[in-house]
Design a protein around this motif. Structure first.
Motif, PDB file in Angstrom:
ATOM      1  N   LEU A   1       0.862  -1.179   0.000  1.00 15.48           N
ATOM      2  CA  LEU A   1       0.000   0.000   0.000  1.00 15.48           C
ATOM      3  C   LEU A   1       0.901   1.232   0.000  1.00 15.48           C
ATOM      4  O   LEU A   1       1.689   1.431   0.935  1.00 15.48           O
ATOM      5  CB  LEU A   1      -0.908   0.017   1.237  1.00 15.48           C
ATOM      6  CG  LEU A   1      -1.750   1.292   1.420  1.00 15.48           C
ATOM      7  CD1 LEU A   1      -2.763   1.443   0.277  1.00 15.48           C
ATOM      8  CD2 LEU A   1      -2.469   1.288   2.766  1.00 15.48           C
ATOM      9  N   ILE A   2       0.791   2.042  -1.049  1.00 19.48           N
ATOM     10  CA  ILE A   2       1.596   3.260  -1.172  1.00 19.48           C
ATOM     11  C   ILE A   2       0.634   4.430  -1.317  1.00 19.48           C
ATOM     12  O   ILE A   2      -0.228   4.430  -2.196  1.00 19.48           O
ATOM     13  CB  ILE A   2       2.533   3.214  -2.406  1.00 19.48           C
ATOM     14  CG1 ILE A   2       3.264   1.868  -2.486  1.00 19.48           C
ATOM     15  CG2 ILE A   2       3.489   4.393  -2.385  1.00 19.48           C
ATOM     16  CD1 ILE A   2       4.208   1.596  -1.347  1.00 19.48           C
ATOM     17  N   ARG A   3       0.801   5.419  -0.491  1.00 19.86           N
ATOM     18  CA  ARG A   3      -0.065   6.602  -0.531  1.00 19.86           C
ATOM     19  C   ARG A   3       0.796   7.834  -0.298  1.00 19.86           C
ATOM     20  O   ARG A   3       1.488   7.931   0.715  1.00 19.86           O
ATOM     21  CB  ARG A   3      -1.154   6.489   0.536  1.00 19.86           C
ATOM     22  CG  ARG A   3      -2.154   7.639   0.561  1.00 19.86           C
ATOM     23  CD  ARG A   3      -3.129   7.465   1.709  1.00 19.86           C
ATOM     24  NE  ARG A   3      -4.083   8.557   1.793  1.00 19.86           N
ATOM     25  CZ  ARG A   3      -5.380   8.462   1.581  1.00 19.86           C
ATOM     26  NH1 ARG A   3      -5.902   7.288   1.276  1.00 19.86           N
ATOM     27  NH2 ARG A   3      -6.178   9.507   1.679  1.00 19.86           N
ATOM     28  N   SER A   4       0.764   8.780  -1.251  1.00 17.02           N
ATOM     29  CA  SER A   4       1.599   9.970  -1.129  1.00 17.02           C
ATOM     30  C   SER A   4       0.803  11.216  -1.484  1.00 17.02           C
ATOM     31  O   SER A   4       0.162  11.273  -2.536  1.00 17.02           O
ATOM     32  CB  SER A   4       2.825   9.871  -2.038  1.00 17.02           C
ATOM     33  OG  SER A   4       3.592  11.060  -1.969  1.00 17.02           O
ATOM     34  N   GLU A   5       0.848  12.217  -0.619  1.00 12.12           N
ATOM     35  CA  GLU A   5       0.148  13.471  -0.878  1.00 12.12           C
ATOM     36  C   GLU A   5       0.931  14.357  -1.845  1.00 12.12           C
ATOM     37  O   GLU A   5       0.335  15.029  -2.686  1.00 12.12           O
ATOM     38  CB  GLU A   5      -0.087  14.230   0.428  1.00 12.12           C
ATOM     39  CG  GLU A   5      -1.099  13.571   1.344  1.00 12.12           C
ATOM     40  CD  GLU A   5      -1.355  14.381   2.604  1.00 12.12           C
ATOM     41  OE1 GLU A   5      -0.737  15.465   2.764  1.00 12.12           O
ATOM     42  OE2 GLU A   5      -2.163  13.941   3.437  1.00 12.12           O
ATOM     43  N   GLU A   6       2.264  14.391  -1.721  1.00 12.91           N
ATOM     44  CA  GLU A   6       3.060  15.286  -2.547  1.00 12.91           C
ATOM     45  C   GLU A   6       4.327  14.622  -3.074  1.00 12.91           C
ATOM     46  O   GLU A   6       4.590  14.622  -4.270  1.00 12.91           O
ATOM     47  CB  GLU A   6       3.440  16.545  -1.760  1.00 12.91           C
ATOM     48  CG  GLU A   6       2.270  17.464  -1.464  1.00 12.91           C
ATOM     49  CD  GLU A   6       2.715  18.751  -0.789  1.00 12.91           C
ATOM     50  OE1 GLU A   6       3.886  18.841  -0.351  1.00 12.91           O
ATOM     51  OE2 GLU A   6       1.889  19.683  -0.701  1.00 12.91           O
ATOM     52  N   ALA A   7       5.132  14.061  -2.192  1.00 16.94           N
ATOM     53  CA  ALA A   7       6.449  13.542  -2.577  1.00 16.94           C
ATOM     54  C   ALA A   7       6.321  12.313  -3.474  1.00 16.94           C
ATOM     55  O   ALA A   7       5.356  11.551  -3.394  1.00 16.94           O
ATOM     56  CB  ALA A   7       7.264  13.196  -1.334  1.00 16.94           C
TER      57      ALA A   7
ATOM     58  N   ILE B   1       3.149   5.551   3.811  1.00 17.39           N
ATOM     59  CA  ILE B   1       2.213   6.666   3.798  1.00 17.39           C
ATOM     60  C   ILE B   1       3.017   7.956   3.938  1.00 17.39           C
ATOM     61  O   ILE B   1       3.677   8.178   4.957  1.00 17.39           O
ATOM     62  CB  ILE B   1       1.179   6.576   4.945  1.00 17.39           C
ATOM     63  CG1 ILE B   1       0.528   5.191   4.966  1.00 17.39           C
ATOM     64  CG2 ILE B   1       0.135   7.678   4.803  1.00 17.39           C
ATOM     65  CD1 ILE B   1      -0.264   4.842   3.737  1.00 17.39           C
ATOM     66  N   SER B   2       2.964   8.790   2.922  1.00 18.41           N
ATOM     67  CA  SER B   2       3.730  10.035   2.916  1.00 18.41           C
ATOM     68  C   SER B   2       2.780  11.220   2.860  1.00 18.41           C
ATOM     69  O   SER B   2       2.027  11.381   1.895  1.00 18.41           O
ATOM     70  CB  SER B   2       4.681  10.057   1.709  1.00 18.41           C
ATOM     71  OG  SER B   2       5.336  11.307   1.604  1.00 18.41           O
ATOM     72  N   THR B   3       2.791  12.046   3.902  1.00 14.05           N
ATOM     73  CA  THR B   3       2.018  13.290   3.918  1.00 14.05           C
ATOM     74  C   THR B   3       2.980  14.466   3.799  1.00 14.05           C
ATOM     75  O   THR B   3       4.187  14.282   3.647  1.00 14.05           O
ATOM     76  CB  THR B   3       1.189  13.407   5.209  1.00 14.05           C
ATOM     77  OG1 THR B   3       2.075  13.541   6.335  1.00 14.05           O
ATOM     78  CG2 THR B   3       0.302  12.187   5.413  1.00 14.05           C
ATOM     79  N   ARG B   4       2.467  15.676   3.882  1.00  6.02           N
ATOM     80  CA  ARG B   4       3.320  16.852   3.736  1.00  6.02           C
ATOM     81  C   ARG B   4       4.400  16.933   4.819  1.00  6.02           C
ATOM     82  O   ARG B   4       5.461  17.499   4.600  1.00  6.02           O
ATOM     83  CB  ARG B   4       2.474  18.128   3.795  1.00  6.02           C
ATOM     84  CG  ARG B   4       1.566  18.342   2.588  1.00  6.02           C
ATOM     85  CD  ARG B   4       0.929  19.716   2.670  1.00  6.02           C
ATOM     86  NE  ARG B   4       0.095  19.974   1.500  1.00  6.02           N
ATOM     87  CZ  ARG B   4      -1.224  19.831   1.476  1.00  6.02           C
ATOM     88  NH1 ARG B   4      -1.859  19.403   2.566  1.00  6.02           N
ATOM     89  NH2 ARG B   4      -1.920  20.100   0.391  1.00  6.02           N
TER      90      ARG B   4
END
Length: 470
Positions: free
Chosen positions: A304-310, A323-326
């Motif tokens: 599961l890969i989830r990235s908001e920006e990067a 999980i990558s957020t700001r």
């Protein structure tokens, strides 16, 4: 069915199992985890079938009130929004909903639903609620039990008893979360998962609360009687509500009443209790990878890969969550993802603000994102929704520069009213009384540069506010 169920949605909780996306300032029920709508919005759509349900009641807290309102307006639905002045667990919320439903109709049938669950077959869910409502009208408190798909250890279980009519059964016992061996045996013995969703006769629930927990029933009734309107919300009386015992409805009533029943729900249910559950429910590529945002996997499966920006790149790994957020990144194996809550506790103890707060902050007029923060300066990107009005305010320690990048701003600065267009700017010196309004039809976006000796949010002196925060 001659009556309509009063649907009650409880959405005051702040879970940590889906950190860093879910945090105290914006918990999972308001986040679009699957598709474009939040689980709260998906739940409200399910409960909007006017042939089965009446006007919904949403029970939340003061911190989330404008988020609830905004998300309802975004999908064209309305509800009675009730604000708890302090958090008192689910028994207080159920007692509140019971009193409000009885104020509408002394024969009311009430359905209580969580805002952060996902249902896959909406039509079957509604039909199950209808069947449960018929049983509840016989003076029952009906829980929706879920036939287990695995020997899960993260749920409470229900042991069904004798049959009640064609669709329901008595509840022989509620069982706490088991170990793996016991869960496997429960699966073989026909136990059901306790979904935490139930439908009941309101007079029956009131009577059981009065019998088992008078320390809940009486102060809640008083808090409802003394409740006051606050803009579009009903605010429960704080002095009365603070006296309510903090306990779950399971312990307060469900495990003690002789009037409980269970009906099986075969509609595809998940409480989205962690990142593995999100992976289960997400669309996947042929390698089993579920990817949202700028994510790439090479020689890896079931991730599961989830990235908001990067941009996130994963090589040679299976069964992981990234999980990558700001402002935060989580990396874990799916097998141990239930320890996310322990990690949040750790970073909270270390004083890391990211444990509970996002860099993007929601406000009733829109939102702002902190882009850069230094010793004597801060840069924010501010978005004001059409018709949004910030409070009339001043600051003692900072000046502000606003540059409009989209839309049109109407700025009050002391005795002036100034229209600021795209690619124009305005300066607000320390101590000036000012206000920002979006008079247009599209969102107003601007860059704010703060300069001063102190930049905290508590250096906002509100003089006047349409959202009653002054």
């Amino acid at each position: 069915m001659s009556f309509k169920i009063v649907p009650v949605v409880m959405c005051g909780g702040a879970g940590t199992r889906l950190w860093p996306v879910s945090r105290d300032t914006m918990p999972k029920q308001f986040i679009p985890l699957l598709g474009q709508e939040s689980t709260f919005q998906r739940t409200m759509r399910l409960l909007s079938d006017a042939s089965i349900f009446g006007q919904a009641i949403v029970v939340t807290n003061v911190e989330y009130r404008f988020t609830v309102l905004d998300q309802l307006q975004a999908i064209g639905l309305a509800a009675q929004i009730v604000l708890e002045p302090v958090r008192r667990d689910s028994a207080a919320a159920v007692a509140t909903a019971t009193e409000l439903a009885l104020a509408r109709d002394e024969h009311a049938i009430v359905g209580v639903f969580a805002a952060d669950h996902v249902v896959q077959d909406g039509e079957l869910f509604v039909e199950t609620c209808r069947q449960a409502g018929v049983v509840a009208a016989q003076g029952r408190i009906v829980t929706i039990g879920i036939p287990p798909s695995s020997p899960a250890t993260g749920y409470g279980y229900i042991r069904p008893g004798a049959e009640i009519g064609d669709v329901a059964r008595q509840i022989a016992a509620f069982v706490e979360k088991p170990d793996a061996a016991r869960a496997a045996q429960y699966l073989l013995d026909g136990y059901l998962w306790n979904s935490g969703n139930f439908i009941f006769d309101a007079m029956t629930m009131r009577a059981e609360l009065e019998a088992f927990e008078p320390g809940i029933a009486a102060p809640v009734a008083d808090a409802v009687t003394k409740a006051k309107r606050d803009l579009d919300f009903l605010l429960l009386d704080k002095a009365s509500f603070e006296g309510v015992k903090k306990i779950s409805i399971d312990y307060a009533v469900m495990e003690r009443t002789q009037k409980a029943a269970v009906i099986s729900g075969h509609f595809g249910w998940s409480d989205v209790g962690g990142w593995p559950a999100v992976w289960d429910l997400s669309e996947k590529n042929p390698d089993g990878n579920a990817i949202e945002g700028r994510g790439y996997v090479l020689d890896g499966a079931n991730n599961l890969i989830r990235s908001e920006e990067a941009l996130v790149a994963v090589i040679g790994l299976d069964d992981i969550v990234v999980i990558s957020t700001r402002d935060a990144i989580l990396v874990t194996r799916k097998a141990v993802a239930d320890k996310v809550k322990d990690m949040v506790a750790l970073i909270t103890a270390k004083g890391e603000s990211e444990a509970g707060a996002h860099r993007e902050v929601q406000r009733p007029w829109g939102r702002y994102l902190s882009i850069d923060l230094g010793v004597r300066h801060q840069v924010k990107r501010i978005t004001v929704k059409p018709g949004g009005v910030l409070s009339l305010q001043k600051h003692f320690h900072r000046a502000e520069h606003w540059v409009v990048v989209r839309g049109t701003a109407e700025v009050t600065r002391n005795d002036e009213t100034i229209i600021v267009h795209e690619n124009e700017s305005i300066y607000l010196p320390i101590g000036c009384v000012h206000r920002l309004t979006n008079p247009g039809k599209i969102p107003l976006e601007l860059i704010e540069v703060q300069v001063g000796s102190y930049l905290g949010e508590d250096d906002i002196i509100r003089i006047e506010d349409i959202y009653a925060r002054a």
